[in-house]
Design a protein around this motif. Structure first.
Motif, PDB file in Angstrom:
ATOM      1  N   SER A  50      -9.686  10.709   3.383  1.00  0.00           N
ATOM      2  CA  SER A  50      -8.656  11.656   3.808  1.00  0.00           C
ATOM      3  C   SER A  50      -7.267  11.048   3.791  1.00  0.00           C
ATOM      4  N   ALA A  51      -7.146   9.817   4.297  1.00  0.00           N
ATOM      5  CA  ALA A  51      -5.854   9.126   4.363  1.00  0.00           C
ATOM      6  C   ALA A  51      -5.794   8.135   3.201  1.00  0.00           C
ATOM      7  N   ILE A  52      -5.093   8.517   2.143  1.00  0.00           N
ATOM      8  CA  ILE A  52      -5.154   7.789   0.879  1.00  0.00           C
ATOM      9  C   ILE A  52      -3.925   6.920   0.656  1.00  0.00           C
ATOM     10  N   CYS A  53      -4.179   5.664   0.238  1.00  0.00           N
ATOM     11  CA  CYS A  53      -3.076   4.808  -0.204  1.00  0.00           C
ATOM     12  C   CYS A  53      -3.518   4.000  -1.421  1.00  0.00           C
ATOM     13  N   LEU A  54      -2.547   3.640  -2.230  1.00  0.00           N
ATOM     14  CA  LEU A  54      -2.788   2.837  -3.426  1.00  0.00           C
ATOM     15  C   LEU A  54      -2.431   1.392  -3.138  1.00  0.00           C
ATOM     16  N   HIS A  55      -3.367   0.486  -3.374  1.00  0.00           N
ATOM     17  CA  HIS A  55      -3.146  -0.931  -3.089  1.00  0.00           C
ATOM     18  C   HIS A  55      -2.655  -1.628  -4.350  1.00  0.00           C
ATOM     19  N   GLN A  67      -7.931  10.810  17.822  1.00  0.00           N
ATOM     20  CA  GLN A  67      -8.825  11.301  18.862  1.00  0.00           C
ATOM     21  C   GLN A  67      -8.931  10.256  19.963  1.00  0.00           C
ATOM     22  N   ASN A  68      -8.840  10.688  21.202  1.00  0.00           N
ATOM     23  CA  ASN A  68      -8.968   9.756  22.323  1.00  0.00           C
ATOM     24  C   ASN A  68     -10.304   9.021  22.253  1.00  0.00           C
ATOM     25  N   GLY A  69     -10.266   7.724  22.561  1.00  0.00           N
ATOM     26  CA  GLY A  69     -11.483   6.927  22.558  1.00  0.00           C
ATOM     27  C   GLY A  69     -11.917   6.430  21.203  1.00  0.00           C
ATOM     28  N   THR A  70     -11.057   6.598  20.174  1.00  0.00           N
ATOM     29  CA  THR A  70     -11.398   6.147  18.829  1.00  0.00           C
ATOM     30  C   THR A  70     -10.211   5.455  18.162  1.00  0.00           C
ATOM     31  N   PHE A  71     -10.520   4.652  17.137  1.00  0.00           N
ATOM     32  CA  PHE A  71      -9.501   4.257  16.167  1.00  0.00           C
ATOM     33  C   PHE A  71      -9.947   4.781  14.816  1.00  0.00           C
ATOM     34  N   LEU A  72      -8.992   5.011  13.920  1.00  0.00           N
ATOM     35  CA  LEU A  72      -9.287   5.601  12.623  1.00  0.00           C
ATOM     36  C   LEU A  72      -9.372   4.523  11.552  1.00  0.00           C
ATOM     37  N   SER A  73     -10.434   4.565  10.764  1.00  0.00           N
ATOM     38  CA  SER A  73     -10.697   3.562   9.738  1.00  0.00           C
ATOM     39  C   SER A  73     -10.472   4.149   8.348  1.00  0.00           C
ATOM     40  N   GLY A  74      -9.371   3.754   7.712  1.00  0.00           N
ATOM     41  CA  GLY A  74      -9.063   4.221   6.371  1.00  0.00           C
ATOM     42  C   GLY A  74      -9.359   3.155   5.332  1.00  0.00           C
ATOM     43  N   MET A  97     -17.440  13.236   2.268  1.00  0.00           N
ATOM     44  CA  MET A  97     -17.528  11.826   1.886  1.00  0.00           C
ATOM     45  C   MET A  97     -17.241  10.902   3.070  1.00  0.00           C
ATOM     46  N   ASN A  98     -16.322  11.314   3.939  1.00  0.00           N
ATOM     47  CA  ASN A  98     -16.093  10.529   5.156  1.00  0.00           C
ATOM     48  C   ASN A  98     -17.371  10.419   5.977  1.00  0.00           C
ATOM     49  N   TRP A  99     -18.167  11.470   5.930  1.00  0.00           N
ATOM     50  CA  TRP A  99     -19.389  11.530   6.736  1.00  0.00           C
ATOM     51  C   TRP A  99     -20.525  10.718   6.115  1.00  0.00           C
ATOM     52  N   CYS A 107       0.834  -1.206   0.000  1.00  0.00           N
ATOM     53  CA  CYS A 107       0.000   0.000   0.000  1.00  0.00           C
ATOM     54  C   CYS A 107       0.869   1.256   0.000  1.00  0.00           C
ATOM     55  N   ILE A 108       0.935   1.938  -1.139  1.00  0.00           N
ATOM     56  CA  ILE A 108       1.739   3.158  -1.263  1.00  0.00           C
ATOM     57  C   ILE A 108       0.968   4.329  -0.664  1.00  0.00           C
ATOM     58  N   PRO A 109       1.541   5.037   0.322  1.00  0.00           N
ATOM     59  CA  PRO A 109       0.828   6.158   0.933  1.00  0.00           C
ATOM     60  C   PRO A 109       0.999   7.454   0.145  1.00  0.00           C
ATOM     61  N   ARG A 110      -0.075   8.228   0.048  1.00  0.00           N
ATOM     62  CA  ARG A 110       0.072   9.581  -0.484  1.00  0.00           C
ATOM     63  C   ARG A 110       0.921  10.394   0.494  1.00  0.00           C
ATOM     64  N   LYS A 111       1.507  11.472   0.050  1.00  0.00           N
ATOM     65  CA  LYS A 111       2.479  12.190   0.868  1.00  0.00           C
ATOM     66  C   LYS A 111       1.886  12.785   2.151  1.00  0.00           C
ATOM     67  N   ASP A 112       0.562  12.946   2.218  1.00  0.00           N
ATOM     68  CA  ASP A 112      -0.081  13.481   3.414  1.00  0.00           C
ATOM     69  C   ASP A 112      -0.711  12.373   4.275  1.00  0.00           C
ATOM     70  N   PHE A 113      -0.354  11.124   4.000  1.00  0.00           N
ATOM     71  CA  PHE A 113      -0.965   9.969   4.666  1.00  0.00           C
ATOM     72  C   PHE A 113      -0.736  10.007   6.177  1.00  0.00           C
ATOM     73  N   VAL A 114       0.526  10.120   6.594  1.00  0.00           N
ATOM     74  CA  VAL A 114       0.849  10.152   8.019  1.00  0.00           C
ATOM     75  C   VAL A 114       0.228  11.379   8.679  1.00  0.00           C
ATOM     76  N   ALA A 115       0.359  12.534   8.029  1.00  0.00           N
ATOM     77  CA  ALA A 115      -0.201  13.771   8.583  1.00  0.00           C
ATOM     78  C   ALA A 115      -1.707  13.670   8.760  1.00  0.00           C
ATOM     79  N   SER A 116      -2.392  13.016   7.824  1.00  0.00           N
ATOM     80  CA  SER A 116      -3.848  12.873   7.909  1.00  0.00           C
ATOM     81  C   SER A 116      -4.246  12.036   9.115  1.00  0.00           C
TER      82      SER A 116
END
Length: 271
Positions: free
Chosen positions: A227-232, A109-116, A169-171, A94-103
């Motif tokens: 928001s957090a984009i990668c190419l598979h 956020q405390n109490g959550t995990f992020l689903s990309g 779109m995330n929403w 999975c190749i990350p876009r350059k803003d992947f880590v920053a995104s």
């Protein structure tokens, strides 16, 4: 450091090379890379050695003998060796876009995990991506992808760089907010609380099972697939069998029914 990026791999050194190039051009550099290697040969180590000087922190290469598909075990070992309090899980294809880590860092956020999510490429496009196209980010251009074998579908909208559009779109996306092994981040403490990955499981939903236990333990999921984009990159899945899917699905059904949080055979074996 703000983040440990845990990347799983197994004898896919050319794909891993492209992925590491992607991480070498991130807009945010305050992270380490931990390679969770499920028994690759020396060709993978050779690729990793080529990149050791290209990151702010030394790459950690966590390796185990090749005894079949043991992704959960190598991930648990990598979690223990990771040095940050926040972890990002992804794969060596999975190749990350350059803003992947920053995104990921911006959305944590405390109490959550992020689903990309990911944008899946056909094999011919996967092969066509060169180092130059990763460094100049052309491989994330919709026009470039269409010119190089990707069909025109609505899924290409995931690569749109408009933040207002990605937030919307995330929403509204109907895609479930699951724990995805190719693109998910969470607090290390939350993962340790549910004893990490379940080593009773092989290929087939092993990552989503972690998210379900996190949810049972009070951790919610947050959608960032736009928001957090990668190419598979494309590859075969010879390790996928109907038997493992059946076993894994039974484990997940049991965990959901009985609100299981921590499992027995997990990361605590290595602490």
């Amino acid at each position: 450091m703000q983040l440990s990026v845990i990347i799983t791999t197994y004898n896919s050194e050319e794909w891993l090379r492209k992925v590491l190039i992607g991480y070498s051009v991130q807009t945010e550099d305050d992270f380490e890379i931990v390679i969770a290697d499920d028994g690759s040969d020396l060709r993978t180590k050779t690729i990793i050695d080529l990149f050791k000087s290209q990151f702010k922190y030394p790459i950690q290469h966590i390796w185990q003998d090749d005894e079949g598909f043991r992704k959960c075990k190598i991930l648990n070992k990598a979690i223990v060796q990771s040095r940050a309090d926040y972890l990002l899980f992804t794969d060596g294809d999975c190749i990350p876009r350059k803003d992947f880590v920053a995104s990921h860092l911006q959305a944590k956020q405390n109490g959550t995990f992020l689903s990309g999510g990911y944008f899946k490429l056909p094999m011919n496009t996967s092969i066509a991506i060169s180092e130059e196209q990763i460094r100049n980010q052309n491989c994330f251009s919709i026009a470039w992808l269409v010119q190089n074998g990707v069909g025109k579908t609505f899924k290409l909208s995931k690569l749109t760089k408009n933040k207002l559009f990605s937030t919307l779109m995330n929403w509204i996306t109907p895609t479930k907010r699951t724990f995805n092994g190719h693109n998910t981040s969470c607090f290390k403490s939350d993962l340790l609380a549910v004893n990490g990955f379940n080593e009773e499981m092989q290929y087939g939903g092993l990552d989503r099972e972690v998210g379900e236990r996190l949810y049972n333990n009070g951790i919610l999921s947050k959608q960032i697939r736009y928001s957090a984009i990668c190419l598979h990159l494309d590859h075969k899945r010879s390790y996928a069998t109907s038997e493992t899917w059946k076993k894994n699905n039974a484990i997940r059904m049991f965990n959901r029914k009985y609100k299981v949080t921590a499992i027995e055979k997990g990361v605590s074996q290595y602490l």
